[in-house]
Design a protein around this motif. Sequence first.
Motif, mmCIF file in Angstrom:
data_model
loop_
_atom_site.group_PDB
_atom_site.id
_atom_site.type_symbol
_atom_site.label_atom_id
_atom_site.label_comp_id
_atom_site.label_asym_id
_atom_site.label_seq_id
_atom_site.Cartn_x
_atom_site.Cartn_y
_atom_site.Cartn_z
ATOM 1 N N ARG A 123 30.784 1.720 59.345
ATOM 2 C CA ARG A 123 31.366 0.457 58.881
ATOM 3 C C ARG A 123 31.796 0.497 57.419
ATOM 4 O O ARG A 123 32.314 -0.485 56.898
ATOM 5 C CB ARG A 123 30.335 -0.660 59.044
ATOM 6 N N GLY B 120 32.992 -8.610 60.351
ATOM 7 C CA GLY B 120 33.713 -7.352 60.175
ATOM 8 C C GLY B 120 33.132 -6.487 59.068
ATOM 9 O O GLY B 120 32.016 -6.705 58.594
ATOM 10 N N TRP B 124 36.821 -2.347 60.009
ATOM 11 C CA TRP B 124 37.368 -3.401 60.863
ATOM 12 C C TRP B 124 37.285 -4.697 60.066
ATOM 13 O O TRP B 124 36.267 -5.371 60.080
ATOM 14 C CB TRP B 124 36.567 -3.519 62.156
ATOM 15 N N THR B 125 38.363 -5.034 59.418
ATOM 16 C CA THR B 125 38.360 -6.249 58.600
ATOM 17 C C THR B 125 38.408 -7.476 59.517
ATOM 18 O O THR B 125 38.811 -7.364 60.688
ATOM 19 C CB THR B 125 39.587 -6.259 57.689
ATOM 20 N N PRO B 126 38.054 -8.628 58.998
ATOM 21 C CA PRO B 126 38.155 -9.841 59.828
ATOM 22 C C PRO B 126 39.564 -10.030 60.368
ATOM 23 O O PRO B 126 39.745 -10.397 61.528
ATOM 24 C CB PRO B 126 37.783 -10.967 58.852
ATOM 25 N N LEU B 129 40.098 -7.771 63.340
ATOM 26 C CA LEU B 129 39.388 -8.270 64.525
ATOM 27 C C LEU B 129 40.156 -9.438 65.147
ATOM 28 O O LEU B 129 40.412 -9.459 66.360
ATOM 29 C CB LEU B 129 37.976 -8.743 64.138
ATOM 30 N N TYR B 150 46.578 -6.888 59.301
ATOM 31 C CA TYR B 150 45.782 -6.151 60.293
ATOM 32 C C TYR B 150 46.225 -4.713 60.515
ATOM 33 O O TYR B 150 45.603 -3.980 61.273
ATOM 34 C CB TYR B 150 45.829 -6.878 61.649
ATOM 35 N N VAL B 440 36.543 -4.541 71.210
ATOM 36 C CA VAL B 440 36.938 -5.708 70.409
ATOM 37 C C VAL B 440 37.804 -6.636 71.269
ATOM 38 O O VAL B 440 37.644 -7.858 71.228
ATOM 39 C CB VAL B 440 37.661 -5.276 69.119
ATOM 40 N N ARG B 446 31.530 -6.473 66.298
ATOM 41 C CA ARG B 446 31.007 -5.362 65.503
ATOM 42 C C ARG B 446 29.759 -5.749 64.699
ATOM 43 O O ARG B 446 29.666 -5.478 63.501
ATOM 44 C CB ARG B 446 32.088 -4.799 64.594
#
Lengths: 469, 526
Positions: A123, B120, B124-126, B129, B150, B440, B446
Amino acid sequence: MPKKYHIETKKIPPRLPKIGKFGIVDWREDCARCHNCVKKACVYDRYRQEMQYIKDLDEFNAMFFECMGCFSCVQKCTKGILALTVNPEYEHMGNGYYTPDIILTTWNQAETAGIPVSGAGYRGKFTGAGFDSMWTDMSEIVRPTRDGIHGREYISTSVDIGRKPRLLSFENDRLTTPLPPLVDLPVPILIDMFPKEYQFPSLMPMLLAVAAKTGTMMIVDWEQQGLLGTYKEKYLSNVVFYVGKDASGPTPEILRESRLIEIADSDGAEQRIEEIKTVNPGLVVAVRVELDSRGEGRSIELAHNPVVEVIHIVSDINGNQTGVEAPGFIKDMTRRIHTSLVKDGIRDEVTIIAGGGIALAEHMAKEIICGADAVTINMPLLIALECRFCGSCRDGFDCPAKIETITAQYGVGRMTNLIAVWHDQLIEVMGAMGMREARRLRGETGRALFFEDIEEETFGRLFGKRISS
Amino acid sequence: MEGSLAKESVLKEILPENTAKTLVPQVEIAREVKPAPSRYRNEIAKYIIRRDSNCKLCGKCAEVCPHGVHVLKPGYKLFSAPHLNVCIGPSCQKTDHYCIDLCPNKALKMVENPMLKAMGDFRWTPDMLMATWKMAETGEPPSPEYGYDYETGASGGGLDRLRFKFPEKPPVDLRDDEIDTSIVLNRRDDGRPQIKIDVPWYGGGMSFGSVSNVVQLSKARAAVAFNTFTCTGEGGYMERMKPYDDHVITQIATGLFGVREETIQRVRIVEFKYAQGAKPGLGGHLLADKVTPAVARMRETVLGISLFSPFPFHSVYSIEDHQKHMDWIKHVNRRTLISTKVSTPNDVDMVAVGSYSAGTHIVHLDGGYGGTGAAPDIAKKNIAMPIEYGIVKVHRFLTDEGIRDKVTLIASGGLRTAHDIAKAIALGADGVVVGTSELVALGCIRCSRCESGRGCPRGIATTDAELAADVDLDWGTQRIINMYSAWRKELVGILKRFGMRSVSELRGRTDLLMHLDYTNDVETHT
């Protein structure tokens, strides 16, 4: 099968409410009383435990902070009155180097002695400063393991501390080279002295017990030896007395019983080593070198002196060089010292112990890859005791984690757990690398990937010069 | 260099006849986009609208909003919870229906959702997602109006710092239907089937036990719809997958869980998993809580006991041993292709060439930051190189060795979007494997809690029947189909801007990429 190195661990629950990453915000005044409350469906049963938490005023907030951040209740609530946020108290923990994530994972490891495992991939950032700018290598089909296929029970984490002869001579099948004394540690970790501002006298006997339980050694300023308690003599083999530049050293009786001693670096270091050796030739003497502006050069110089057996290089607690404007990092300084000694053909003769900035098990593995034979730690052990790295003790205020009041069972248990789980993680990394011995891991930069090198090799050829750090 | 393939014609005469064809009738699934809204009552949105006490419940906001954000149901005096996920945020300000300005009582306020901070991560940024959820819901790339950033994550390196250098206008004007996104998986000309998939990706291995049955089946059905593949992972091969066998890759991993001749004979591709990006250098992990009676039965293990697959294959010590493995499978199934899944050590280029020489059709590189399954944190972060480096290294080496066009190079490990897929191909891969994105699409947020206890609280990576019931098979299938559709449209859009008729033209075109941290002044060959 010979007896294997094993550290006994036991779950030691925290004394204080954990400062979790997430907080649940619950707007009760808008609740629809729909009797279909999603709180009942929390997979982790956090809400069901609400009353238990509320009964205990000290732990009232803990319920909110034990949220796992799955958002299920937030997304299922009929009125949408639940929200999730990052706990500001969590974000404020640490000092920039010791991040909230490092502190939380250390607490968990000290509690459970279990290797942190999670799902859903990595992450974090692609790369970062310090130890985050390198990866360890792994074995694959064409080279299944460097040392052959073995189960993990065959991976040794032992290291030898001391000077080693360049070569062995034999005459009539008999060894004629005099063998210098060596200290054998089952794990490449020693417990270092704490910086003055983070010292808790009551911890000293516990640290000694941890060293004894884990089979390693703790470094103690001789002037503070009185704090070790009544068992000092019994566990002398787990103690490394440190002698300051102008301080008087241990008594001859103590010297004769010790295995390893550390002296501050000074112009008179060589003479001091010889004096100590006169009392006990079997004692290994380490020289502690502060990694200031002269540290690297001085370490290399000392390594060339045949009297010097062990060099303990020490940066500040964040792994930084001291007393310079643009400080180097412990991993890079270690690598340069190591490489210089390799080029000079003397690396195997001297032991390098490195300390400062070793905050996670991965740092230990990487520091060894960069050239240290073993590492010293201190602050992670304090964090194991639920220190939040708030700096209150440093600033002369009471410790909010009340570390001075902990019981021996708790303190020894948590710190032992941490060393045990670091040992387990070292085995994970070595297993993945196909390495069978920690001794062989030392300086194995060929089995590591450094960000600058691989970027240049991969992207430099495609995109030109790198313009930002 | 041709390994066992030289013997192929001889072997054909003695191979089991039943492996020459599919064993059971195969089901067809329509490649059709249909709305598949979130299964959650409150979808997380980028912006939220707060209604304060000045609201006189006049209903003006509901009246003006064409997206249906504000909900005032007939017969109700009060507003229901707003549908914030369809709100287009500040970009609405330019329109004539911006509720914030049009509210006669100035009772509405728009703010960025503060919860996004808790959602996130760097990879994986918000926004990524939410955009993926939007694609899974609608089958379309999210409209720019939503303001989702994104296309890249926030990891600060690798794919997140690469950008395409699009020409100002396409060199050739192409219609969407003139653009081919298919790739071939067998380039060896060895008499085995030429398998072509319609999109340059297939689904990654997630084993029986690590995800729910419904998730495995949803993945398989979406693979059928797109004429591509999904992979069983290493936990065995469900009987319920039989109707989709032609689009399933079965995996042989170091634990050999559920590996039987009859399962090998069911498929068109068999994958040897030597390593995986989630935990390079370590075997698979399935922690005790997820080893239910069904999982234990399938894997032929003991209920409630953690399963750690060994590493490496204790029968493989060399490329010759690897070849021996492949010979076994090729003998058991005469129509199958072989994929060799490895991770990305320093010498991954040698591994790839070795695998080719042993007879593999597909070299699958799984980069160090990838994976969906349970893994020690120390392994996820620190072992092996990220996929970006691995692709370039292997593509370059295979090209130098003159065998680039004889092997299919598939990449995985942290590839999240159609843009990542296109970049991976431009770096040198033929195609990619995706895993996390599919989860996702099914609602994964996540939170990383897939590995223990009852498993995934979102009902995806779980063996708990109650939790797994949250995901419906038709809904799950449709969500993945929709995401694939949106991705394909995005990929076609990228190829169109370059005037390329086929995705294979993009392979290795690093000259079309730039890196934000470099001078980008190197003349590269195409």
